[in-house]
Write an enzyme that holds these catalytic residues in place. Structure first.
Site, PDB file in Angstrom:
ATOM      1  N   HIS A   1      36.463  18.792  51.940  1.00 34.62           N
ATOM      2  CA  HIS A   1      38.022  19.328  51.662  1.00 34.62           C
ATOM      3  C   HIS A   1      37.944  20.355  50.597  1.00 34.62           C
ATOM      4  CE1 HIS A   1      42.612  18.010  51.985  1.00 34.62           C
ATOM      5  NE2 HIS A   1      42.355  19.199  51.593  1.00 34.62           N
TER       6      HIS A   1
ATOM      7  N   LEU B   1      38.461  27.667  50.217  1.00 34.52           N
ATOM      8  CA  LEU B   1      37.622  28.692  49.896  1.00 34.52           C
ATOM      9  C   LEU B   1      38.520  30.159  49.973  1.00 34.52           C
ATOM     10  CD1 LEU B   1      34.323  28.677  52.180  1.00 34.52           C
ATOM     11  CD2 LEU B   1      34.660  28.229  49.607  1.00 34.52           C
ATOM     12  N   ARG B   2      39.853  29.967  50.175  1.00 35.98           N
ATOM     13  CA  ARG B   2      40.753  31.155  50.251  1.00 35.98           C
ATOM     14  C   ARG B   2      40.164  32.415  50.919  1.00 35.98           C
ATOM     15  NH1 ARG B   2      44.658  27.654  49.042  1.00 35.98           N
ATOM     16  NH2 ARG B   2      44.744  27.032  46.686  1.00 35.98           N
TER      17      ARG B   2
ATOM     18  N   ASP C   1      45.930  21.561  57.294  1.00 39.36           N
ATOM     19  CA  ASP C   1      46.088  21.095  55.994  1.00 39.36           C
ATOM     20  C   ASP C   1      46.724  21.876  54.939  1.00 39.36           C
ATOM     21  OD1 ASP C   1      45.173  19.173  53.668  1.00 39.36           O
ATOM     22  OD2 ASP C   1      44.246  20.953  52.857  1.00 39.36           O
TER      23      ASP C   1
ATOM     24  N   HIS D   1      46.741  15.916  56.546  1.00 41.39           N
ATOM     25  CA  HIS D   1      47.699  16.020  55.370  1.00 41.39           C
ATOM     26  C   HIS D   1      48.960  15.334  55.834  1.00 41.39           C
ATOM     27  CE1 HIS D   1      49.513  18.385  51.999  1.00 41.39           C
ATOM     28  NE2 HIS D   1      50.358  17.907  52.528  1.00 41.39           N
TER      29      HIS D   1
ATOM     30  N   HIS E   1      42.901  13.388  51.046  1.00 39.53           N
ATOM     31  CA  HIS E   1      43.523  13.301  49.657  1.00 39.53           C
ATOM     32  C   HIS E   1      44.546  12.106  49.404  1.00 39.53           C
ATOM     33  CE1 HIS E   1      46.545  15.812  51.340  1.00 39.53           C
ATOM     34  NE2 HIS E   1      46.065  16.771  51.186  1.00 39.53           N
TER      35      HIS E   1
ATOM     36  N   ASP F   1      39.454  18.558  47.445  1.00 33.99           N
ATOM     37  CA  ASP F   1      40.536  19.322  47.598  1.00 33.99           C
ATOM     38  C   ASP F   1      40.738  20.431  46.763  1.00 33.99           C
ATOM     39  OD1 ASP F   1      43.128  20.158  48.664  1.00 33.99           O
ATOM     40  OD2 ASP F   1      44.168  18.645  47.718  1.00 33.99           O
TER      41      ASP F   1
ATOM     42  N   HIS G   1      43.275  29.182  42.089  1.00 33.31           N
ATOM     43  CA  HIS G   1      44.427  29.878  41.921  1.00 33.31           C
ATOM     44  C   HIS G   1      43.990  30.572  40.581  1.00 33.31           C
ATOM     45  CE1 HIS G   1      47.095  28.105  44.903  1.00 33.31           C
ATOM     46  NE2 HIS G   1      46.815  26.876  44.324  1.00 33.31           N
TER      47      HIS G   1
END
Length: 425
Positions: A63, A66-67, A153, A180, A233, A306, A310
């Site tokens: 989970h 990677l953006r 997710d 999710h 999660h 998870d 940011h």
């Protein structure tokens, strides 16, 4: 590259091995395992003295955000895979990118870009178009492009008919559905766990029922069609109870939780630091204890992170910051710290490597002969303080900053290639 790891404690739950010995690998594969492989030293290009260290299969984090594509200022494939510093050698990327992972072209982009990264990158593709929850993607085409799982997710699949269809078709395609679980109406506007502390701080809360209702729906949907489902999660005692009951009834459900739910509670939010904000949120001590018990009795199968990077700018404002925290580099140490005296070392490795690999159906999580030489060497007793500025990814939003953790990765090998060596840092 031919490498010999000497004098390690070899822990491999897949083959039920736990002994002092040596590992030898060549051409990217494990080719010898034994109590003493000194006779192979002359063949090795490198000999790694692992006296006092654990040699385990590389971690499988099922989970990860990677953006990439779309948010590479936060993370990208290559910086994310620097999680080799935490022992991760295989990961499942979540599909809430921009564009979303809902077309074969986007799936191929990620997989092609990941070639040469410091971990094996697998990806989940979207269940619904643009993660909007109402219209199925071309599931077969996404599988043909290389996706190994389906997920929306970041959001639940809003239309339960879409969820049911995906659950029915995924096993036929050899795919895993990861869910999710959240009631968006109950969770709307919440920034932390709903309870006495949120009321005291005057901060909107997310009730446990938001997750529990979502978990109950996913279990009921999977049971109705006899299909497997994986619950992401898990954070509440209610969800643990629901999953435990479902397993007893024979429902094909597996589940994961994350290290931050095992070490931290909602009390961390008292400082109103957005690095402690994630979704689902940190819960109560009773929830934390239920998660520990769920791991102990097998209700919860896996530990994932998870991992959600940011930028510092995004996390600067507590009320406006996006949810999420990073976790791959600290996952092993945080889990070893949280589960000391609760699970054995072999059980922890099983939850973080072999079980996730089995759930996803990927060739990982084992030190069996002939397997890829994906190996993590770590000192389970070494204590260290998490310095967020010394981590290897792009982002710094770890909820473990300043914490004393026990267990440190010393080296990680990916198909025999050393991708991290703390002795050279």
């Amino acid at each position: 590259m031919r490498s010999l790891i000497k004098r390690a404690r070899i822990v491999d739950p897949a083959s039920e091995k736990d002994f002092l010995g040596d590992l030898y690998f060549s051409e990217g594969k494990l080719t010898a395992i034994g109590e003493d492989l000194f006779h192979m030293a002359a063949q090795a290009d490198e000999i790694f003295d692992a006296n006092g260290l654990i040699a385990a299969p590389g971690l499988v984090d099922m989970h990860v955000h990677l953006r990439d594509p779309g948010f590479t200022q936060k993370e990208d494939v290559f910086t994310g895979c620097r999680a080799a510093a935490g022992g991760v050698t295989s990961l499942l990327a979540m599909p809430n990118t921009r564009p979303a992972m809902d077309t074969p072209e986007t799936v191929r982009y990620l997989l092609e870009k990941s070639e040469g990264a410091d971990a094996h990158v697998y990806t989940a593709a979207c269940i619904t178009k643009n993660l909007e929850g109402t219209e199925l993607t071309e599931l077969e085409a996404l599988r043909e492009a290389g996706a190994i799982a389906f997920s929306d997710d970041g959001r639940p699949v809003v239309d339960t008919r879409c969820l049911l269809e995906a659950l029915k078709r995924a096993p036929e395609l050899g795919m895993t559905v990861t869910a999710h679980c959240e009631d968006l109406y109950l969770a709307a506007g919440g920034l932390m766990n709903e309870g006495i502390l949120s009321q005291k701080l005057g901060i909107p809360g997310i009730p446990s029922a938001a997750e529990d209702c979502g978990t109950a729906r996913e279990i009921a949907a999977a049971a109705s069609v006899g299909a497997p489902v994986h619950i992401c999660h898990v954070s509440t005692k209610g969800s643990v109870a629901l999953i435990r009951d479902a397993k007893r009834r024979g429902v094909k459900v597996t589940a994961e939780t994350c290290p931050h739910y095992l070490l931290l509670t909602e009390e961390s939010l008292a400082k109103q630091d957005a690095d402690y904000r994630m979704n689902p949120p940190l819960r109560t001590e009773a929830d934390r204890q239920a998660l520990l018990e769920g791991l102990k009795d097998g209700t919860i199968d896996a530990i994932s992170t998870d991992h959600a990077p940011h930028t510092p700018e995004e996390k600067a404002d507590f009320g406006k910051a996006p949810n999420g925290s990073i976790g791959m580099e600290t996952s092993l140490a945080a889990s070893l710290t949280a589960l000391d005296g609760i699970l054995t070392l072999s059980q922890i490795v099983e939850k973080m490597s072999w079980n996730p690999a089995k759930i996803l159906g990927i060739p990982a999580g084992t030190l069996k002969l002939g397997a890829d030489a994906d190996v993590v060497l770590f000192d389970p007793t070494l204590e260290w303080v998490v310095n967020e500025n010394a981590l290897h990814g792009k982002s710094r939003n770890t909820p473990f900053k300043g914490m004393h953790l026990k267990g440190k990765v010393i080296a990680t090998f990916l198909q025999g290639r050393k991708v991290f060596d703390a002795r050279r840092q």
